[in-house]
Design an enzyme around this catalytic site. Structure first.
Site, mmCIF file in Angstrom:
data_model
loop_
_atom_site.group_PDB
_atom_site.id
_atom_site.type_symbol
_atom_site.label_atom_id
_atom_site.label_comp_id
_atom_site.label_asym_id
_atom_site.label_seq_id
_atom_site.Cartn_x
_atom_site.Cartn_y
_atom_site.Cartn_z
ATOM 1 N N LYS A 11 1.074 -1.329 0.067
ATOM 2 C CA LYS A 11 -0.008 0.086 -0.002
ATOM 3 C C LYS A 11 0.814 1.126 0.144
ATOM 4 O O LYS A 11 2.148 1.151 0.296
ATOM 5 C CB LYS A 11 -0.986 0.134 1.189
ATOM 6 C CG LYS A 11 -0.151 -0.165 2.515
ATOM 7 C CD LYS A 11 0.041 1.489 3.175
ATOM 8 C CE LYS A 11 0.775 1.193 4.714
ATOM 9 N NZ LYS A 11 1.531 2.353 4.891
ATOM 10 N N PRO A 93 9.637 -3.768 -0.354
ATOM 11 C CA PRO A 93 10.745 -3.400 0.454
ATOM 12 C C PRO A 93 10.472 -3.548 1.902
ATOM 13 O O PRO A 93 9.260 -2.916 2.105
ATOM 14 C CB PRO A 93 11.300 -2.150 -0.099
ATOM 15 C CG PRO A 93 10.851 -2.001 -1.449
ATOM 16 C CD PRO A 93 9.627 -3.076 -1.421
ATOM 17 N N ALA A 96 9.811 0.020 4.851
ATOM 18 C CA ALA A 96 9.735 1.118 3.960
ATOM 19 C C ALA A 96 8.260 2.059 4.113
ATOM 20 O O ALA A 96 8.142 2.999 3.310
ATOM 21 C CB ALA A 96 9.801 0.616 2.671
ATOM 22 N N GLY A 97 7.359 1.663 4.670
ATOM 23 C CA GLY A 97 6.142 2.284 5.002
ATOM 24 C C GLY A 97 5.206 1.928 3.654
ATOM 25 O O GLY A 97 4.279 2.430 3.477
ATOM 26 N N LEU A 98 5.424 0.637 3.219
ATOM 27 C CA LEU A 98 4.560 0.223 2.253
ATOM 28 C C LEU A 98 3.652 -0.975 2.750
ATOM 29 O O LEU A 98 2.800 -1.783 1.917
ATOM 30 C CB LEU A 98 5.412 -0.317 1.226
ATOM 31 C CG LEU A 98 6.174 0.634 0.535
ATOM 32 C CD1 LEU A 98 7.376 0.119 -0.605
ATOM 33 C CD2 LEU A 98 5.370 1.778 -0.333
ATOM 34 N N GLY A 99 3.639 -1.301 3.923
ATOM 35 C CA GLY A 99 2.966 -2.189 4.525
ATOM 36 C C GLY A 99 3.062 -3.544 4.462
ATOM 37 O O GLY A 99 2.194 -4.502 4.376
ATOM 38 N N GLY A 100 4.348 -3.997 4.074
ATOM 39 C CA GLY A 100 4.523 -5.323 3.488
ATOM 40 C C GLY A 100 4.347 -6.690 4.695
ATOM 41 O O GLY A 100 3.503 -7.562 4.222
ATOM 42 N N GLY A 101 4.698 -6.466 5.731
ATOM 43 C CA GLY A 101 4.416 -7.245 6.858
ATOM 44 C C GLY A 101 2.862 -7.314 7.026
ATOM 45 O O GLY A 101 2.360 -8.460 7.029
ATOM 46 N N SER A 103 0.505 -6.674 5.141
ATOM 47 C CA SER A 103 -0.280 -7.330 3.933
ATOM 48 C C SER A 103 -0.036 -8.703 3.945
ATOM 49 O O SER A 103 -1.213 -9.489 3.773
ATOM 50 C CB SER A 103 0.261 -6.790 2.893
ATOM 51 O OG SER A 103 -0.173 -7.554 1.592
ATOM 52 N N ASP A 135 -2.210 -1.702 10.442
ATOM 53 C CA ASP A 135 -2.308 -1.677 8.879
ATOM 54 C C ASP A 135 -3.051 -2.859 8.552
ATOM 55 O O ASP A 135 -3.381 -2.934 7.341
ATOM 56 C CB ASP A 135 -1.101 -1.299 7.975
ATOM 57 C CG ASP A 135 -0.621 0.021 8.255
ATOM 58 O OD1 ASP A 135 -1.426 0.922 8.771
ATOM 59 O OD2 ASP A 135 0.673 0.120 7.801
#
Ligand code: C5P
Length: 319
Positions: A11, A93, A96-101, A103, A135
């Protein structure tokens, strides 16, 4: 044994305002989440067993992986024991503020009940998700959403116009709790924290499918000040994306990823070319609407799911 392979999307935050600190130690947010096509892949195999064993292997070793915690939470809520094997291919990444974990955790909450045949209602998944991370509930919905509270109180927004996003990832790692601390927000009862500025206008602009030029002018990320002060190269990346025509260009979450939205793939390609030779990794991705997000989920679970009720309902469930 039942198995599936799912994509777990990243995200960006099209806007992120941090209001006051709450008595529970979290901060009150106003944010706009947007799923993007950058994704990890998670393969999972499930088999009922006398004793629960959960294995995870993958391209990278992540201590205290949220995938494993989510799987334990689903088994516990469903009163099941099982062998579960996960294989994770990481592309989003980390830090990084992309919510990978988050998600990845939500992917387990959506897929595992389809494999076990013991569906869990969305409100149950949301409360499990909230305990795993602020998130996670967003990824149980996908698309474009307004998030308030810790970001777990979600309201749907219409998808913004189609845009190509460039996500700029660097080796800078930002600790989320440290970024929140650096903001030095007062406690709720010290200041009711009603300073949401033009956030309302932005939500209305998006809701009315306003022109991106209009709404992008309103986009803000409150973390940029403290994070850019500590990591000036991130500010340069954001400014360069802006100069190259991105509207908006902003940091995502508490960083360190910075994104820019372009009106066409060609404009995004031209901008990406200007970063050649630098050590910044650029990902060219699409914004993923809620309709596409859900279609993707139904497709990747089609073997195990019947109907089209959200969240996907297991075909093995006894009615
Ligand atoms: O919920 P999540 O694991 O993403 O939060 C990580 C940390 O970020 C929390 O422990 C807290 O310090 C901070 N946080 C916060 N307010 C939020 C979300 C996160 O203070 N709304």
């Amino acid at each position: 044994m039942r198995a599936c392979t799912v994509r777990s999307l990243a995200k960006i935050n099209l806007d992120l305002r941090v209001l006051h600190k709450r008595p529970d130690g979290f901060h009150e947010l106003r944010t706009i989440f947007q799923t993007i096509s950058l994704a990890d892949t998670i393969a999972m195999a499930y088999e009922p067993a006398r004793q629960t064993v959960i294995d995870i292997e993958g391209s990278i070793d992540i201590p205290d992986n949220l995938i494993v915690r989510a799987a334990h939470a689903v088994l516990e809520a469903s009163k099941l024991r099982a062998h579960i094997r996960f294989t994770l291919s990481k592309r989003i990444p980390m830090g990084a503020g992309l919510g990978g974990g988050s998600s990845n955790a939500a992917a387990v909450l959506l897929a595992l009940p389809a494999l076990t045949g013991k569906p869990l209602p969305l409100d149950r998944l949301t409360s499990i998700g909230t305990q795993l991370g602020s998130d996670v509930p967003f990824f149980l919905q996908g698309g474009t959403a307004l998030g308030i509270g810790r970001g777990e109180e979600l309201f749907p927004l219409p998808a913004p116009p189609a845009r190509t996003a460039l996500i700029a990832a660097s080796d800078v790692h930002v600790s989320t709790p440290e970024a929140y601390r650096a903001l030095q927000r007062p406690l709720t009862n010290a200041d009711p924290g009603t300073d949401t500025g033009n956030f309302g206008s932005l939500v209305w602009e998006l809701g009315e499918n306003g022109s991106p030029d209009n709404w992008s002018r309103l986009c803000v990320n409150d973390f940029e000040g403290v994070v850019f002060a500590r990591h000036p190269p991130l500010l340069s990346i954001r400014n360069q994306l802006r100069r190259l025509g991105a509207r908006p260009a902003l940091m995502s979450g508490s960083g360190s990823a910075v994104f820019g939205l372009f009106e066409s793939k060609e404009r995004a390609d031209e901008a990406a070319a200007r970063f050649k030779g630098s050590d910044i990794r650029l990902h060219k991705v699409a914004l993923v609407s809620r309709r596409r997000y859900r279609a993707m989920w139904f497709k990747q679970l089609r073997e195990h799911v019947s109907g089209n009720i959200w969240p996907p309902q297991s075909r093995y469930a006894h009615r």
